[in-house]
Design a protein around this motif. Sequence first.
Motif, short mmCIF file in Angstrom:
data_model
loop_
_atom_site.label_atom_id
_atom_site.label_comp_id
_atom_site.label_asym_id
_atom_site.label_seq_id
_atom_site.Cartn_x
_atom_site.Cartn_y
_atom_site.Cartn_z
N GLN A 154 0.83 -1.21 0.00
CA GLN A 154 0.00 0.00 0.00
C GLN A 154 0.86 1.26 0.00
N GLU A 155 1.95 1.22 0.76
CA GLU A 155 2.84 2.38 0.81
C GLU A 155 3.45 2.65 -0.56
N ASP A 156 3.85 1.57 -1.25
CA ASP A 156 4.38 1.73 -2.61
C ASP A 156 3.32 2.30 -3.54
N ALA A 157 2.09 1.83 -3.41
CA ALA A 157 1.00 2.34 -4.25
C ALA A 157 0.75 3.82 -3.97
N ILE A 158 0.81 4.20 -2.70
CA ILE A 158 0.61 5.61 -2.33
C ILE A 158 1.73 6.47 -2.91
N LEU A 159 2.97 5.99 -2.78
CA LEU A 159 4.10 6.75 -3.34
C LEU A 159 3.98 6.88 -4.85
N GLU B 267 1.30 9.46 -5.54
CA GLU B 267 1.82 10.81 -5.32
C GLU B 267 2.68 11.26 -6.49
N ASP B 268 3.53 10.36 -6.98
CA ASP B 268 4.39 10.68 -8.12
C ASP B 268 3.55 10.97 -9.36
N SER B 269 2.51 10.16 -9.57
CA SER B 269 1.62 10.38 -10.72
C SER B 269 0.90 11.72 -10.60
N LEU B 270 0.43 12.06 -9.39
CA LEU B 270 -0.25 13.34 -9.20
C LEU B 270 0.69 14.52 -9.45
N ARG B 271 1.94 14.37 -9.01
CA ARG B 271 2.92 15.43 -9.24
C ARG B 271 3.15 15.61 -10.74
N LYS B 272 3.29 14.52 -11.47
CA LYS B 272 3.48 14.58 -12.92
C LYS B 272 2.25 15.19 -13.60
N MET B 273 1.06 14.80 -13.13
CA MET B 273 -0.17 15.36 -13.71
C MET B 273 -0.26 16.86 -13.46
N SER B 274 0.19 17.30 -12.30
CA SER B 274 0.20 18.72 -12.00
C SER B 274 1.11 19.48 -12.95
#
Length: 103
Positions: free
Chosen positions: A56-61, A64-71
């Motif tokens: 789950q922690e890996d999925a969350i990380l 977060e990385d995907s959201l940063r890229k989308m931003s």
Amino acid sequence: MASADSQPRFGQSVKGLLSDKVGSCGGDVIVLTRQVLKGSRSQELLGQAARNMVIQEDAILHSEDSLRKMSIITTHLQYQQEAIQKNVEHSKNLQDQLRHLLK
């Protein structure tokens, strides 16, 4: 003969006590075995929970990385939209100037 009679009774009572003790110890061993198995199962469950938490922690990380890229992509798209709007305005101005010249 009294001592001969008491001897078998004493032997039988010792055997009976010994048998009771062996039965009690056997029961204790069974209880101990159940507790060890419960502990083992608990350890397995805790291990599985820890592995699930890592997943789950890996999925969350990753999220977060995907959201940063989308931003970042959103910001770039906004810049492109602004540039396109400016070009459309310039295009309209040029069209107006061409119409004015062609009259």
